[in-house]
Every structure is written in structure tokens, then in C-alpha cells.
Design an enzyme around this catalytic site. Structure first.
Site, PDB file in Angstrom:
ATOM      1  N   ALA A   1       0.827  -1.203   0.000  1.00 57.69           N
ATOM      2  CA  ALA A   1       0.000   0.000   0.000  1.00 57.69           C
ATOM      3  C   ALA A   1       0.859   1.250   0.000  1.00 57.69           C
ATOM      4  O   ALA A   1       1.442   1.613   1.034  1.00 57.69           O
ATOM      5  CB  ALA A   1      -0.932  -0.014   1.210  1.00 57.69           C
TER       6      ALA A   1
ATOM      7  N   SER B   1       1.383   8.642  -8.376  1.00 53.72           N
ATOM      8  CA  SER B   1       2.588   8.643  -9.214  1.00 53.72           C
ATOM      9  C   SER B   1       3.815   9.140  -8.470  1.00 53.72           C
ATOM     10  O   SER B   1       4.928   8.736  -8.764  1.00 53.72           O
ATOM     11  CB  SER B   1       2.362   9.533 -10.444  1.00 53.72           C
ATOM     12  OG  SER B   1       1.335   9.013 -11.231  1.00 53.72           O
TER      13      SER B   1
ATOM     14  N   ILE C   1     -12.385  -4.092 -35.454  1.00 54.04           N
ATOM     15  CA  ILE C   1     -12.489  -5.082 -36.534  1.00 54.04           C
ATOM     16  C   ILE C   1     -13.808  -5.837 -36.439  1.00 54.04           C
ATOM     17  O   ILE C   1     -14.483  -6.072 -37.444  1.00 54.04           O
ATOM     18  CB  ILE C   1     -11.286  -6.071 -36.484  1.00 54.04           C
ATOM     19  CG1 ILE C   1     -10.000  -5.360 -36.894  1.00 54.04           C
ATOM     20  CG2 ILE C   1     -11.529  -7.288 -37.363  1.00 54.04           C
ATOM     21  CD1 ILE C   1      -8.737  -6.203 -36.733  1.00 54.04           C
TER      22      ILE C   1
ATOM     23  N   GLY D   1     -16.628  -5.012 -34.685  1.00 49.85           N
ATOM     24  CA  GLY D   1     -17.853  -4.207 -34.570  1.00 49.85           C
ATOM     25  C   GLY D   1     -18.738  -4.702 -33.435  1.00 49.85           C
ATOM     26  O   GLY D   1     -18.261  -4.916 -32.322  1.00 49.85           O
TER      27      GLY D   1
ATOM     28  N   GLU E   1       1.574   0.198 -10.780  1.00 49.17           N
ATOM     29  CA  GLU E   1       3.041   0.042 -10.757  1.00 49.17           C
ATOM     30  C   GLU E   1       3.720   1.058 -11.673  1.00 49.17           C
ATOM     31  O   GLU E   1       4.720   0.765 -12.314  1.00 49.17           O
ATOM     32  CB  GLU E   1       3.426  -1.401 -11.082  1.00 49.17           C
ATOM     33  CG  GLU E   1       2.841  -2.315 -10.022  1.00 49.17           C
ATOM     34  CD  GLU E   1       3.350  -3.726 -10.054  1.00 49.17           C
ATOM     35  OE1 GLU E   1       4.526  -3.901 -10.375  1.00 49.17           O
ATOM     36  OE2 GLU E   1       2.565  -4.624  -9.733  1.00 49.17           O
TER      37      GLU E   1
HETATM   38  C1  LIG Z   1      -6.970  -1.660  -9.883  1.00 47.43           C
HETATM   39  C2  LIG Z   1      -5.847  -0.899  -9.242  1.00 47.43           C
HETATM   40  C3  LIG Z   1      -4.961  -1.567  -8.416  1.00 47.43           C
HETATM   41  C4  LIG Z   1      -3.934  -0.869  -7.772  1.00 47.43           C
HETATM   42  N1  LIG Z   1      -3.103  -1.546  -6.912  1.00 47.43           N
HETATM   43  C5  LIG Z   1      -2.232  -0.825  -6.147  1.00 47.43           C
HETATM   44  C6  LIG Z   1      -1.494  -1.457  -5.104  1.00 47.43           C
HETATM   45  O1  LIG Z   1      -1.545  -2.668  -4.900  1.00 47.43           O
HETATM   46  N2  LIG Z   1      -0.711  -0.667  -4.302  1.00 47.43           N
HETATM   47  C7  LIG Z   1      -0.603   0.678  -4.478  1.00 47.43           C
HETATM   48  O2  LIG Z   1       0.107   1.318  -3.727  1.00 47.43           O
HETATM   49  N3  LIG Z   1      -1.272   1.306  -5.496  1.00 47.43           N
HETATM   50  C8  LIG Z   1      -2.086   0.590  -6.312  1.00 47.43           C
HETATM   51  N4  LIG Z   1      -2.808   1.225  -7.300  1.00 47.43           N
HETATM   52  C9  LIG Z   1      -2.653   2.641  -7.489  1.00 47.43           C
HETATM   53  C10 LIG Z   1      -1.855   2.998  -8.732  1.00 47.43           C
HETATM   54  O3  LIG Z   1      -0.508   2.589  -8.587  1.00 47.43           O
HETATM   55  C11 LIG Z   1      -2.013   4.493  -8.963  1.00 47.43           C
HETATM   56  O4  LIG Z   1      -3.353   4.723  -9.354  1.00 47.43           O
HETATM   57  C12 LIG Z   1      -1.062   5.015 -10.007  1.00 47.43           C
HETATM   58  O5  LIG Z   1       0.269   4.973  -9.547  1.00 47.43           O
HETATM   59  C13 LIG Z   1      -1.389   6.441 -10.429  1.00 47.43           C
HETATM   60  O6  LIG Z   1      -1.478   7.256  -9.291  1.00 47.43           O
HETATM   61  P1  LIG Z   1      -2.741   8.218  -9.094  1.00 47.43           P
HETATM   62  O7  LIG Z   1      -3.960   7.381  -9.264  1.00 47.43           O
HETATM   63  O8  LIG Z   1      -2.592   8.967  -7.833  1.00 47.43           O
HETATM   64  O9  LIG Z   1      -2.690   9.218 -10.319  1.00 47.43           O
HETATM   65  P2  LIG Z   1      -1.855  10.559 -10.417  1.00 47.43           P
HETATM   66  O10 LIG Z   1      -0.477  10.369  -9.918  1.00 47.43           O
HETATM   67  O11 LIG Z   1      -2.674  11.649  -9.815  1.00 47.43           O
HETATM   68  O12 LIG Z   1      -1.798  10.734 -11.997  1.00 47.43           O
HETATM   69  C14 LIG Z   1      -2.936  11.123 -12.749  1.00 47.43           C
HETATM   70  C15 LIG Z   1      -2.503  11.201 -14.208  1.00 47.43           C
HETATM   71  O13 LIG Z   1      -1.432  12.147 -14.366  1.00 47.43           O
HETATM   72  C16 LIG Z   1      -0.300  11.534 -14.964  1.00 47.43           C
HETATM   73  N5  LIG Z   1       0.918  12.080 -14.369  1.00 47.43           N
HETATM   74  C17 LIG Z   1       1.217  12.159 -13.061  1.00 47.43           C
HETATM   75  N6  LIG Z   1       2.428  12.737 -12.896  1.00 47.43           N
HETATM   76  C18 LIG Z   1       2.905  13.012 -14.129  1.00 47.43           C
HETATM   77  C19 LIG Z   1       4.106  13.592 -14.634  1.00 47.43           C
HETATM   78  N7  LIG Z   1       5.079  13.999 -13.814  1.00 47.43           N
HETATM   79  N8  LIG Z   1       4.249  13.718 -15.974  1.00 47.43           N
HETATM   80  C20 LIG Z   1       3.269  13.302 -16.815  1.00 47.43           C
HETATM   81  N9  LIG Z   1       2.104  12.737 -16.407  1.00 47.43           N
HETATM   82  C21 LIG Z   1       1.935  12.607 -15.084  1.00 47.43           C
HETATM   83  C22 LIG Z   1      -0.440  10.055 -14.659  1.00 47.43           C
HETATM   84  O14 LIG Z   1       0.242   9.261 -15.617  1.00 47.43           O
HETATM   85  C23 LIG Z   1      -1.941   9.872 -14.742  1.00 47.43           C
HETATM   86  O15 LIG Z   1      -2.328   9.710 -16.086  1.00 47.43           O
HETATM   87  C24 LIG Z   1      -3.789   0.522  -7.983  1.00 47.43           C
HETATM   88  C25 LIG Z   1      -4.667   1.203  -8.852  1.00 47.43           C
HETATM   89  C26 LIG Z   1      -5.682   0.506  -9.466  1.00 47.43           C
HETATM   90  C27 LIG Z   1      -6.622   1.281 -10.371  1.00 47.43           C
END
Ligand SMILES: Cc1cc2nc3c(=O)[nH]c(=O)nc-3n(C[C@H](O)[C@H](O)[C@H](O)COP(=O)(O)OP(=O)(O)OC[C@H]3O[C@@H](n4cnc5c(N)ncnc54)[C@H](O)[C@@H]3O)c2cc1C
Length: 390
Positions: A118, A126, A341, A343, A367
Site C-alpha cells: 500500500a 505517481s 475489426i 464491430g 506500478e
Molecule cells: C486496480 C488498481 C490496483 C492498484 N493496486 C495498487 C497497489 O496494490 N498498491 C498501491 O500502492 N497502489 C495501487 N494502485 C494505485 C496505482 O498505482 C495508482 O493509481 C497510479 O500509480 C497512479 O497514481 P494516481 O492514481 O494517484 O494518479 P496521479 O499520480 O494523480 O496521476 C494522474 C494522471 O497524471 C499523470 N501524471 C502524473 N504525474 C505526471 C508527470 N510527472 N508527468 C506526466 N504525467 C503525469 C499520470 O500518468 C496519470 O495519467 C492501484 C490502482 C488501481 C486502479
């Protein structure tokens, strides 16, 4: 020279895994439409089957030199369907973190448990350096307070490797990972998340409220607190180097299923794909299909290259990110292209293609999203630091 040639025995192993993965398709729609249910730990039809470990004849996918085959096995396992697992998973992402960052004693103590990981919180995904969950030292314990969302395997795991800051002013140096077992007072699973895809997959939200864990639960050991990189960022980065190509392989197993279904449907409609013939001489749908297959193959090759470097014990940081970025993009375009492809057949819930289109989306998010992988790739190739390119 790179060679991805498989032995006849390994080809048979992969065929057997693909065949077994088909069992999951029987259950896939049910658990997609009944998200609140949990699939059984082991599907009944899988119980009496030998399992792929016995087919490997004493080898293990974690053994050194087994990474390339391990990626192919991962893709073969998801070819039937992704979200319904055939067997109880041996471990979660937290197990990889424990192996990468835990002391030998910690690995011995908790290695047999299924562990989630977590990091993500509302407002932090991110950029893990923004983790707000706190771990406050109190005698021989740390007291955790905070909220975690989207934790894979979160409901069924026996425990979690949770990221928390021991010093909010220290930035990433203050972030450490703690092993918290289920049943620890103050640790609550608050819900199973509802999602677009992989709906049968167990994804949880947690709250830590004055949750006391012994100092010995800090991964890598308590004495690592003063050192940046220990029990925290460095550990998790090692985890992801091992798992990013695997996440890409998971998605590519599903998109391969989408391609195989589409090829069959085209053939039923009298459109055969002629391999070896020029694409220009073929039906427009066959041309489109061949483009998708090429995209799939290119993405799979990036996964195998990252795994091949790991097999040679060479650094694969860059290649792991390339595999994840390329794979995450390819699986979206391939499944979407298959729907184009076919539809109406592609969007009908009579078939699993529309589900696979939803299921693969996650492989470009968790990840590290595709955009974050592209940042890592650009930094590495151009020689920029994290602060120079973000
Ligand atoms: C089904 C599922 C399972 C998951 N499992 C886990 C888990 O086991 N453990 C865990 O810790 N997390 C988990 N996650 C969380 C996942 O790792 C995060 O959702 C992911 O890292 C993106 O973080 P965020 O949702 O806060 O998006 P944000 O960081 O807010 O990003 C939102 C958007 O902005 C883009 N972005 C952000 N920063 C930048 C940048 N510097 N430059 C360009 N684009 C950028 C991102 O690519 C994304 O498109 C899971 C998520 C889902 C949906």
C-alpha cells in the site's frame, strides 16, 4: 546474441498452462458482473490438475535464469482470463517488496504470508514522495495513521507492506515501509473498490488509526531510518524492476486472447489471414489485424529483453520501464483494434472481448503509469535528474 528459442519441453509447459487457463473463462463473466463476490481461492476444475510448478520439473520461476520463461508463463496464465485466478495467488506485491527490502529474519518470519503493498493514497500515486500516512515512533513501536486506496489483493492478503513517513520534513528520505499484519488493532479494511475492469480482482481501501506496530516491522530494520533509500524508495524501486515487465506480460496475455478470438471470427466470416503474403494484397480487415499482431509481438519482445537482462544479472531499469510503457500502450491499442475489426461482436457481452478491453487498461496504470514510465525512460536516455525532468 539474443535468442528466445524455447526447448520442446518448455513449449509443452506453456501449452499446458494456456489450456489450463481456459478454465477461468467459464467464470469470467459471472465475477465481472457480480463484483461484490470473491472468486473461490481455487477454482474446482483446477484442483486436481498438476499445476505448472510440477511441469517445470523442479525449476521455479523465481530461480535465476528463469525470467524469460517466467514472463511467457505469466502471459500464458492470463490468456484464459485475467481477473479470475485459477489458484490462490502465492503472494502479492508486498511479497516482492519483502524479498527486495526485508532483512533475512523478516523474510523468514513473514515470507509465507500473502502480502499486499500500500503506497497509494488519496492525493498520492505517481509521486510516492507525497505519502501522508505517518509513522510516529513511540518506545518500541511505531504508530501509523493514514489512509490507503487501491490496494491489490487487499481484502484477502494476510498483511500489507504499507508506506508511511517517519519525518514529514525529510521528504523521500523519511518514507519507510512497515509490515502490518491483519488483525492489528487500528488497521481496518474499509471497502472493496469498484472498478472498470479486473472486477473479480480484490482491490481494497485501508485506514490506519493509531495502529501500533513493533519497531521490528520496519522493513530492513529500525536502524535504517537514518539512511535514505533503506526500507523505502530503494527497496520499492527494486520491487518494481522485477514486476514491471510482469505487469506488461499480464496485459499481453489478455491482448493475445483478443487477437486469437478476432482471428477465429474473421476466419468464420471467410477472411483468412495470409501470413507471408504482402499485406497490400489482403482484405482491409486482415491488414488491420496484421498491424495489431505486429504491435503485440514488438511489445512482447521488449518484455523478454528486460527479462533476458535479468537472467544475465545485468541492470534492466530502463528496459523494465520500456516494457511496461510499450506493453501498456500495445494492449490498449490491440484490444481496441480488435473491437473495431469485429464491430458489434466486439462490444457484445456475449463474448469476453469487451471485458478484456476493460481488463487490460489497468496494466498501463498500476506500478507506474505509462506517462511515468516515459519520464523514467527519457531521464535515463537523456541523462536528466529527477528534478531536471519531471
Ligand atoms: C486496480 C488498481 C490496483 C492498484 N493496486 C495498487 C497497489 O496494490 N498498491 C498501491 O500502492 N497502489 C495501487 N494502485 C494505485 C496505482 O498505482 C495508482 O493509481 C497510479 O500509480 C497512479 O497514481 P494516481 O492514481 O494517484 O494518479 P496521479 O499520480 O494523480 O496521476 C494522474 C494522471 O497524471 C499523470 N501524471 C502524473 N504525474 C505526471 C508527470 N510527472 N508527468 C506526466 N504525467 C503525469 C499520470 O500518468 C496519470 O495519467 C492501484 C490502482 C488501481 C486502479
Amino acid at each position: 546474441m539474443i535468442s528466445f528459442d524455447l526447448t520442446e519441453h518448455d513449449k509443452k509447459v506453456l501449452d499446458a498452462i494456456r489450456e489450463e487457463s481456459l478454465i477461468a473463462r467459464k467464470y469470467a463473466r459471472h465475477f465481472d458482473e457480480n463484483e461484490e463476490e470473491f472468486p473461490p481461492d481455487q477454482l474446482p476444475e483446477a484442483k486436481d490438475r498438476p499445476g505448472f510448478y510440477s511441469l517445470l520439473g523442479g525449476r521455479d520461476v523465481d530461480d535465476s535464469g528463469m525470467n524469460v520463461l517466467g514472463m511467457l508463463i505469466t502471459a500464458a496464465q492470463t490468456w484464459g482470463d485475467y481477473s479470475v485466478r485459477l489458484r490462490r495467488p502465492a503472494g502479492g506485491l508486498g511479497n516482492s517488496a519483502l524479498r527486495a527490502a526485508g532483512s533475512p529474519e523478516q523474510q523468514q518470519k513473514w515470507g509465507h504470508l500473502t502480502l499486499a503493498m500500500a503506497i497509494t493514497e488519496p492525493g498520492c500515486g505517481s509521486d510516492p514522495s507525497r505519502v501522508k500516512t505517518t509513522a510516529t515512533k513511540d518506545g518500541d513501536h511505531y504508530v501509523l495513521n493514514g489512509e490507503k486506496i487501491f490496494v491489490t489483493t487487499g481484502c484477502r492478503a494476510d498483511g500489507v507492506v504499507a508506506w508511511a513517513t517517519v519525518d514529514a520534513n525529510a521528504g523521500r528520505a523519511g518514507i519507510k515501509s512497515f509490515l502490518v499484519e491483519k488483525g492489528t488493532p487500528g488497521f481496518t479494511v474499509v471497502r472493496k473498490e469498484k472498478k472498470l475492469g479486473i472486477r473479480a480482482d480484490d482491490t481494497a481501501a485501508y485506514v490506519f488509526e493509531n495502529c501500533r506496530v513493533p519497531r521490528a516491522n520496519l522493513l530492513g530494520g529500525d536502524e535504517t531510518v537514518a539512511k535514505e533509500g533503506s526500507g523505502g524508495f530503494r527497496g520499492v524501486m527494486k520491487t518494481f524492476n522485477m514486476t514491471r515487465p510482469a505487469v506488461a506480460a499480464i496485459g499481453l496475455g489478455i491482448s493475445q486472447a483478443a487477437l486469437d478470438f478476432t482471428r477465429e471470427q474473421l476466419e468464420l466470416a471467410g477472411i483468412a489471414i495470409r501470413y507471408g503474403a504482402s499485406t497490400a494484397s489482403q482484405n482491409a480487415l486482415a491488414q488491420k489485424f496484421l498491424e495489431l499482431e505486429a504491435m503485440q509481438e514488438a511489445a512482447m519482445l521488449t518484455v523478454m529483453r528486460a527479462a533476458w537482462l535479468a537472467d544475465r544479472q545485468e541492470s534492466n531499469n530502463l528496459e523494465s520501464s520500456i516494457a511496461k510503457a510499450k506493453g501498456g500502450q500495445a494492449v490498449r491499442l490491440v484490444t481496441q483494434g480488435c473491437i473495431e475489426i469485429l464491430g458489434p461482436l466486439g462490444v457484445s457481452r456475449e463474448h469476453l472481448l469487451e471485458k478484456w478491453f476493460r481488463d487490460v487498461r489497468i496494466t498501463d496504470i498500476y506500478e507506474g503509469t505509462g506517462q511515468i514510465q516515459n519520464l523514467i525512460i527519457a531521464r535515463t536516455i537523456l541523462g536528466y535528474s529527477r528534478n531536471e525532468l519531471r
